[in-house]
Design an enzyme around this catalytic site. Structure first.
Site, PDB file in Angstrom:
ATOM      1  N   LYS A   1       0.861  -1.186   0.000  1.00 20.41           N
ATOM      2  CA  LYS A   1       0.000   0.000   0.000  1.00 20.41           C
ATOM      3  C   LYS A   1       0.895   1.232   0.000  1.00 20.41           C
ATOM      4  O   LYS A   1       1.377   1.689   1.033  1.00 20.41           O
ATOM      5  CB  LYS A   1      -0.921   0.019   1.227  1.00 20.41           C
ATOM      6  CG  LYS A   1      -2.053   1.008   1.039  1.00 20.41           C
ATOM      7  CD  LYS A   1      -2.420   1.785   2.265  1.00 20.41           C
ATOM      8  CE  LYS A   1      -1.552   2.927   2.619  1.00 20.41           C
ATOM      9  NZ  LYS A   1      -1.392   4.030   1.639  1.00 20.41           N
TER      10      LYS A   1
ATOM     11  N   GLU B   1       9.822   1.344  10.455  1.00 18.23           N
ATOM     12  CA  GLU B   1      10.832   2.356  10.108  1.00 18.23           C
ATOM     13  C   GLU B   1      10.132   3.705  10.251  1.00 18.23           C
ATOM     14  O   GLU B   1       9.327   4.076   9.396  1.00 18.23           O
ATOM     15  CB  GLU B   1      11.319   2.149   8.663  1.00 18.23           C
ATOM     16  CG  GLU B   1      12.061   0.855   8.440  1.00 18.23           C
ATOM     17  CD  GLU B   1      13.462   0.846   9.062  1.00 18.23           C
ATOM     18  OE1 GLU B   1      13.921   1.912   9.523  1.00 18.23           O
ATOM     19  OE2 GLU B   1      14.068  -0.229   9.095  1.00 18.23           O
TER      20      GLU B   1
ATOM     21  N   CYS C   1      13.994  10.772   6.239  1.00 14.84           N
ATOM     22  CA  CYS C   1      13.966  10.428   7.665  1.00 14.84           C
ATOM     23  C   CYS C   1      15.351  10.560   8.284  1.00 14.84           C
ATOM     24  O   CYS C   1      15.481  10.791   9.476  1.00 14.84           O
ATOM     25  CB  CYS C   1      13.443   9.017   7.848  1.00 14.84           C
ATOM     26  SG  CYS C   1      14.346   7.832   6.849  1.00 14.84           S
TER      27      CYS C   1
ATOM     28  N   GLU D   1      10.278  16.711  13.432  1.00 14.94           N
ATOM     29  CA  GLU D   1      10.933  16.562  12.130  1.00 14.94           C
ATOM     30  C   GLU D   1      10.599  17.781  11.290  1.00 14.94           C
ATOM     31  O   GLU D   1       9.417  18.084  11.097  1.00 14.94           O
ATOM     32  CB  GLU D   1      10.365  15.346  11.406  1.00 14.94           C
ATOM     33  CG  GLU D   1      10.971  14.030  11.802  1.00 14.94           C
ATOM     34  CD  GLU D   1      10.495  12.905  10.881  1.00 14.94           C
ATOM     35  OE1 GLU D   1       9.304  12.556  10.953  1.00 14.94           O
ATOM     36  OE2 GLU D   1      11.303  12.385  10.107  1.00 14.94           O
TER      37      GLU D   1
HETATM   38  P1  NAD Z   1       2.708   8.806   7.157  1.00 14.56           P
HETATM   39  O1  NAD Z   1       2.919   8.100   8.434  1.00 14.56           O
HETATM   40  O2  NAD Z   1       1.731   9.903   7.111  1.00 14.56           O
HETATM   41  O3  NAD Z   1       2.263   7.786   6.009  1.00 14.56           O
HETATM   42  C1  NAD Z   1       3.033   6.636   5.703  1.00 14.56           C
HETATM   43  C2  NAD Z   1       2.122   5.609   5.059  1.00 14.56           C
HETATM   44  O4  NAD Z   1       1.143   5.213   6.016  1.00 14.56           O
HETATM   45  C3  NAD Z   1       1.354   6.109   3.842  1.00 14.56           C
HETATM   46  O5  NAD Z   1       1.243   5.056   2.910  1.00 14.56           O
HETATM   47  C4  NAD Z   1      -0.007   6.448   4.426  1.00 14.56           C
HETATM   48  O6  NAD Z   1      -1.049   6.377   3.485  1.00 14.56           O
HETATM   49  C5  NAD Z   1      -0.153   5.345   5.454  1.00 14.56           C
HETATM   50  N1  NAD Z   1      -1.092   5.633   6.537  1.00 14.56           N
HETATM   51  C6  NAD Z   1      -1.412   6.837   7.067  1.00 14.56           C
HETATM   52  N2  NAD Z   1      -2.336   6.667   8.052  1.00 14.56           N
HETATM   53  C7  NAD Z   1      -2.568   5.339   8.133  1.00 14.56           C
HETATM   54  C8  NAD Z   1      -3.409   4.533   8.962  1.00 14.56           C
HETATM   55  N3  NAD Z   1      -4.175   5.061   9.906  1.00 14.56           N
HETATM   56  N4  NAD Z   1      -3.416   3.212   8.770  1.00 14.56           N
HETATM   57  C9  NAD Z   1      -2.620   2.654   7.833  1.00 14.56           C
HETATM   58  N5  NAD Z   1      -1.798   3.350   7.028  1.00 14.56           N
HETATM   59  C10 NAD Z   1      -1.778   4.682   7.181  1.00 14.56           C
HETATM   60  O7  NAD Z   1       4.163   9.297   6.690  1.00 14.56           O
HETATM   61  P2  NAD Z   1       4.541  10.122   5.401  1.00 14.56           P
HETATM   62  O8  NAD Z   1       4.170  11.546   5.625  1.00 14.56           O
HETATM   63  O9  NAD Z   1       4.052   9.436   4.173  1.00 14.56           O
HETATM   64  O10 NAD Z   1       6.142   9.964   5.403  1.00 14.56           O
HETATM   65  C11 NAD Z   1       6.971  10.762   6.140  1.00 14.56           C
HETATM   66  C12 NAD Z   1       7.370  10.054   7.431  1.00 14.56           C
HETATM   67  O11 NAD Z   1       7.986   8.811   7.132  1.00 14.56           O
HETATM   68  C13 NAD Z   1       8.402  10.831   8.220  1.00 14.56           C
HETATM   69  O12 NAD Z   1       8.094  10.755   9.587  1.00 14.56           O
HETATM   70  C14 NAD Z   1       9.697  10.083   7.924  1.00 14.56           C
HETATM   71  O13 NAD Z   1      10.704  10.242   8.886  1.00 14.56           O
HETATM   72  C15 NAD Z   1       9.212   8.683   7.830  1.00 14.56           C
HETATM   73  N6  NAD Z   1      10.158   7.853   7.081  1.00 14.56           N
HETATM   74  C16 NAD Z   1      10.904   6.944   7.766  1.00 14.56           C
HETATM   75  C17 NAD Z   1      11.829   6.164   7.095  1.00 14.56           C
HETATM   76  C18 NAD Z   1      12.673   5.171   7.830  1.00 14.56           C
HETATM   77  O14 NAD Z   1      13.251   4.319   7.178  1.00 14.56           O
HETATM   78  N7  NAD Z   1      12.761   5.209   9.151  1.00 14.56           N
HETATM   79  C19 NAD Z   1      11.979   6.307   5.713  1.00 14.56           C
HETATM   80  C20 NAD Z   1      11.206   7.234   5.045  1.00 14.56           C
HETATM   81  C21 NAD Z   1      10.281   8.003   5.741  1.00 14.56           C
END
Ligand code: NAD
Length: 487
Positions: free
Chosen positions: A184, A260, A294, A391
């Site tokens: 997803k 992650e 991240c 962040e």
């Molecule tokens: P997000 O948490 O908003 O969304 C991530 C994913 O989760 C998306 O596919 C989103 O549609 C889904 N999602 C959102 N709400 C959900 C729910 N209630 N149930 C299931 N899925 C849900 O994050 P984002 O804004 O897309 O990405 C940025 C974040 O990701 C930052 O915090 C960044 O640090 C983190 N990140 C971490 C890593 C790592 O390897 N640690 C890598 C890349 C990004």
């Protein structure tokens, strides 16, 4: 029209509807507009999956599971290797697609494609090296045999900031381990995921082994999938907030989780550091993906003796960067993903300035279409400013002054996050000592870039659980099975 022209040549709107990919079938649909952050224009529309679609994806993953699990590792390996080759052959098209829907500069997008494809090559190699174990019990009377089995159907949830790499970092090890998956992707950047699924088809991934669905309503869909006893793994990359709620949901069915999550990386520069190297590293650690990473350096701690020289050199480099549409070949800094992201950065910078921080370059939003924020350097930032704890996820470098090594470690650890840290010093012993003192899963020593498919990527504290990549990444998708064998 070629496959990628369908996704990137948006002259013909009839080609913009992209369906769900379930059980090897493309199911037409629409409902999710994909926005070009460089202009604010709508690029395409993709299907908006329902809970029923999600359950059909679980059915498809289940139907393919036994066959894929029994596929010889060598064959799984060769399919992944072909997928790597196809990604490499289509690298430029994929980079343009990423740049279009994510906004990142083409140079960053090219880097991402190369990095993303490497996960398929790496796990093609690891698929045939799955470890086992044999030993005698301490009493010497019995045998202990440990095998690793695929964990089962895996739900993979990925963010928008690395639309290709976050997917391959999960699909690679899952397929190598013998698991079938449901991906997803983030609804902001679905086109890359669907393009990669097409390449997977061409590489010979059997129907149902990889399923892809996009939705505007991820909560109910993922909750339904996690409640299904056939789903045994959740691998999530995204924010710490969403990660926490998914962990709670997964707990209801005791689903294994790899997480992650967010980061708040400190970048520590000591007086004895090579200034040019530290600036070079700072530019990469801060500005890769325009700060939407991240691992992005979120807090620069610079020792008093080198502080002023560091501020002026970083200001010179940051102010010279060219901001523009991601796909413009001259662009070095693309737009942010959404207007909401720009508003968050603006809120953090405004709060820091109100409390005494000074912008030596940038520091205010840019008018016009597209979601831009300028490269910004802030000095004299209070250590308890909001941007020291949240962040930033943008091109903003806040600089804090410190005096002693202990102070640097204490400041670096003053966060709930523990993903990445960077240390610059001419004294290797000190750099390693400080690196050991900082509570993160990864430390860059005199390096501003740490991502490598062959290395274990992940965080401690509230930055996550488990590791992706490296030799251990495949074990996240496997269960150890112990045979108490008498022979
Ligand atoms: P997000 O948490 O908003 O969304 C991530 C994913 O989760 C998306 O596919 C989103 O549609 C889904 N999602 C959102 N709400 C959900 C729910 N209630 N149930 C299931 N899925 C849900 O994050 P984002 O804004 O897309 O990405 C940025 C974040 O990701 C930052 O915090 C960044 O640090 C983190 N990140 C971490 C890593 C790592 O390897 N640690 C890598 C890349 C990004």
């Amino acid at each position: 029209m070629t496959l990628f022209a369908q996704f990137t040549g948006y002259a013909d709107p009839s080609l913009h509807a992209h369906g769900l990919y379930i059980g090897g079938q493309w199911q037409p649909g629409g409902g999710i507009p994909v926005i070009d952050p460089s202009s604010g224009a709508t690029l395409a529309e993709v299907a908006d999956a329902s809970v029923q679609d999600a359950m059909r994806a679980v059915d498809a993953a289940e139907a393919a599971a036994a066959g894929w699990r029994q596929t010889p590792p060598r064959q799984r390996s060769e399919i992944l290797r072909r997928w790597f080759t196809l990604m490499s052959e289509h690298a430029e098209d994929l980079a343009r697609l990423i740049s279009l829907e994510n906004g990142k500069a083409l140079s960053d997008a090219r880097g991402e494609v190369a990095y993303a494809a490497e996960f398929f090559r790496w796990y093609a190699e690891e698929a045939v090296r799955i470890p086992g174990e044999f030993r005698r019990t301490p009493s010497g009377a019995h045998n202990i045999l440990v095998d690793h089995e695929p964990i089962g159907i895996a739900l993979l949830i990925t963010p928008w900031n690395f639309p290709a790499a976050m997917a391959t970092r999960k699909i690679g090890p899952a397929l190598a381990a013998g698991c079938t998956v449901i991906l997803k992707p983030a609804s902001e950047t679905p086109l890359t995921a669907y393009a990669m699924a097409r390449l997977g088809e061409q590489a010979g991934v059997p129907p149902g082994v990889v399923n892809v669905l996009t939705t505007t309503n991820p909560g109910p869909l993922t909750n339904a999938m996690l409640a299904d006893p056939r789903v045994r793994k959740l691998s999530f990359t995204g924010s710490t907030g969403v990660g926490r709620s998914l962990l709670a949901e997964a707990a209801k069915s005791v689903v294994s989780c790899s997480m992650e999550l967010g980061g708040n990386a400190p970048f520590v520069v000591f007086d004895d550091a090579d200034l040019d190297a530290a600036i070079e590293g700072a530019m990469v650690a801060k500005m890769r993906n325009a700060g939407e990473a991240c691992t992005a350096a979120n807090r620069f701690y610079v020792q008093s003796g080198i502080h002023d020289a560091f501020v002026s050199a970083l200001t010179a480099r940051m102010s010279a960067l060219k901001v523009g549409a991601g796909y413009d070949p001259d662009t070095q800094v693309g737009p942010m993903i959404t207007t909401r992201a720009v508003e968050k950065i603006d809120r953090l910078v405004t709060e820091a300035k109100a409390r005494g921080a000074r912008a030596t370059t940038g520091g205010a939003t840019i008018a016009g279409s597209g979601f831009y924020y300028p490269p910004t350097v802030l000095e004299n930032v209070p250590v308890d400013a909001a941007l020291a704890h949240e962040e930033i996820f943008g091109p903003v470098a806040p600089i804090y002054r410190f005096e002693t090594e202990d102070e640097a470690i204490r400041l670096a650890n003053n966060t709930e996050y523990g993903l990445a840290a960077y240390v610059y010093s001419g004294d290797m012993k000190r750099a390693m000592r400080v690196g050991r003192g900082i509570e993160t899963g990864m430390v860059g020593i005199n390096r501003g870039l740490m991502s490598d498919p062959a290395a274990p990527f992940g965080g401690v504290k509230q930055s996550g659980l488990g590791r992706e990549g490296g030799v251990t990444g495949i074990l996240e998708f496997m269960e150890a099975k112990y045979f108490a064998a008498e022979f």
